[in-house]
Design an enzyme around this catalytic site. Sequence first.
Site, PDB file in Angstrom:
ATOM      1  N   LYS A 101       1.019  -0.931  -0.241  1.00 22.01           N
ATOM      2  CA  LYS A 101       0.077  -0.093   0.210  1.00 22.01           C
ATOM      3  C   LYS A 101       0.896   1.041   0.140  1.00 22.01           C
ATOM      4  CE  LYS A 101      -3.786  -2.762   2.062  1.00 22.01           C
ATOM      5  NZ  LYS A 101      -4.935  -3.122   2.796  1.00 22.01           N
ATOM      6  N   HIS A 121      -8.053  -3.342  -6.048  1.00 23.58           N
ATOM      7  CA  HIS A 121      -8.031  -2.800  -4.610  1.00 23.58           C
ATOM      8  C   HIS A 121      -9.347  -2.875  -4.018  1.00 23.58           C
ATOM      9  CE1 HIS A 121      -7.400  -2.927  -0.830  1.00 23.58           C
ATOM     10  NE2 HIS A 121      -6.335  -3.908  -0.864  1.00 23.58           N
ATOM     11  N   GLU A 129      -9.705  -0.656  -1.421  1.00 26.87           N
ATOM     12  CA  GLU A 129      -8.915   0.672  -1.726  1.00 26.87           C
ATOM     13  C   GLU A 129      -9.212   1.673  -2.351  1.00 26.87           C
ATOM     14  OE1 GLU A 129      -5.864   0.193   0.614  1.00 26.87           O
ATOM     15  OE2 GLU A 129      -6.675  -1.048   1.647  1.00 26.87           O
ATOM     16  N   GLY A 175      -7.159  -5.228   6.653  1.00 25.77           N
ATOM     17  CA  GLY A 175      -6.754  -4.036   7.927  1.00 25.77           C
ATOM     18  C   GLY A 175      -7.787  -4.325   9.404  1.00 25.77           C
ATOM     19  N   SER A 194      -6.171  -9.767   6.586  1.00 28.01           N
ATOM     20  CA  SER A 194      -6.111  -9.958   7.570  1.00 28.01           C
ATOM     21  C   SER A 194      -5.365 -11.003   7.433  1.00 28.01           C
ATOM     22  CB  SER A 194      -6.929  -9.433   8.836  1.00 28.01           C
ATOM     23  OG  SER A 194      -7.816  -8.129   9.344  1.00 28.01           O
ATOM     24  N   GLY A 227      -1.666  -7.424   3.352  1.00 30.84           N
ATOM     25  CA  GLY A 227      -1.136  -6.304   3.654  1.00 30.84           C
ATOM     26  C   GLY A 227      -0.326  -5.460   4.799  1.00 30.84           C
ATOM     27  N   GLY A 228      -0.875  -5.576   5.778  1.00 33.65           N
ATOM     28  CA  GLY A 228      -0.139  -5.513   7.112  1.00 33.65           C
ATOM     29  C   GLY A 228       1.173  -6.733   7.318  1.00 33.65           C
TER      30      GLY A 228
HETATM   31  P1  PGA Z   1      -4.726  -6.576   5.793  1.00 30.92           P
HETATM   32  O1  PGA Z   1      -4.726  -6.636   3.558  1.00 30.92           O
HETATM   33  O2  PGA Z   1      -3.691  -7.814   5.056  1.00 30.92           O
HETATM   34  O3  PGA Z   1      -3.086  -5.711   5.575  1.00 30.92           O
HETATM   35  O4  PGA Z   1      -5.913  -6.814   5.875  1.00 30.92           O
HETATM   36  C1  PGA Z   1      -4.457  -6.726   3.017  1.00 30.92           C
HETATM   37  C2  PGA Z   1      -4.797  -5.816   1.299  1.00 30.92           C
HETATM   38  O5  PGA Z   1      -6.015  -5.334   1.872  1.00 30.92           O
HETATM   39  O6  PGA Z   1      -4.804  -6.875   0.588  1.00 30.92           O
END
Ligand code: PGA
Length: 249
Positions: free
Chosen positions: A12, A93, A95, A169, A208, A229-230
Amino acid sequence: MARRKLIAGNWKMNGNLAALRELADIQAAAVAHPAVDVAICPPFTLIAPAVAAQPALAIGAQDCHEKVSGAHTGNVSAAMLKEAGAKLVIVGHSERRADQGESDALVQAKASAAVNAGLLAIVCVGETEAQRDAGQAIAIVTGQVRGSVPAGSTAAQLVVAYEPVWAIGTGRTPTVQDVADMHAAIRATLNDLLGAEGPGVRILYGGSVKPDNARELLAVADVDGALVGGASLTAAQFVPIIEGGAAVS
Ligand code: PGA
């Protein structure tokens, strides 16, 4: 149909040149687990330096424009990503669907542009919490797949990532049964759309994914990898997810 698991990291709008140090241990894990494909998608500005730092690691982008070139200030084309050394690109995505109002039709055009430039396209889909609560999750997500996957895509060109918006997230994940049901529905849709190529398309789970839940999620039927992500920002978190994928491959 044998599908190699893909563990892809989405940084991200995070990371900097110093953070590219993490890639050495991630690449070492990729070498140690050759049954699994590994990729990292950093911000645009870090793609070329990431490729220079780890030429054998698959580096990708998080978006591309649907056109090859032109008067589109601030945008980056798939061909430009390819020239920078990217092998893949995430499109659609949630977002971007939310923040930039990207429609299925636009995501489909971006996926086509990616494929035409020789990049692997990871097309993201996923329902909101309100849609799940209303019992619409499978209808929404399979509709997104129908609208976002380019006609004629092959299994070598396309990956689909199922990412429930409410799981991104948040530390929350769907039940294993809900993941299995959704991935089966996406598989059936891909088979319908793409015929003989459908069974080979990888379907990732995202939202997550962490070291402590990766193995369980990656063991679910039709879960062919993870979009992370994270937990992709550090090798300490991402390598155990690669190991989880290898353990169930
Ligand atoms: P996350 O993000 O693992 O931080 O939940 C996943 C993503 O948006 O690809």
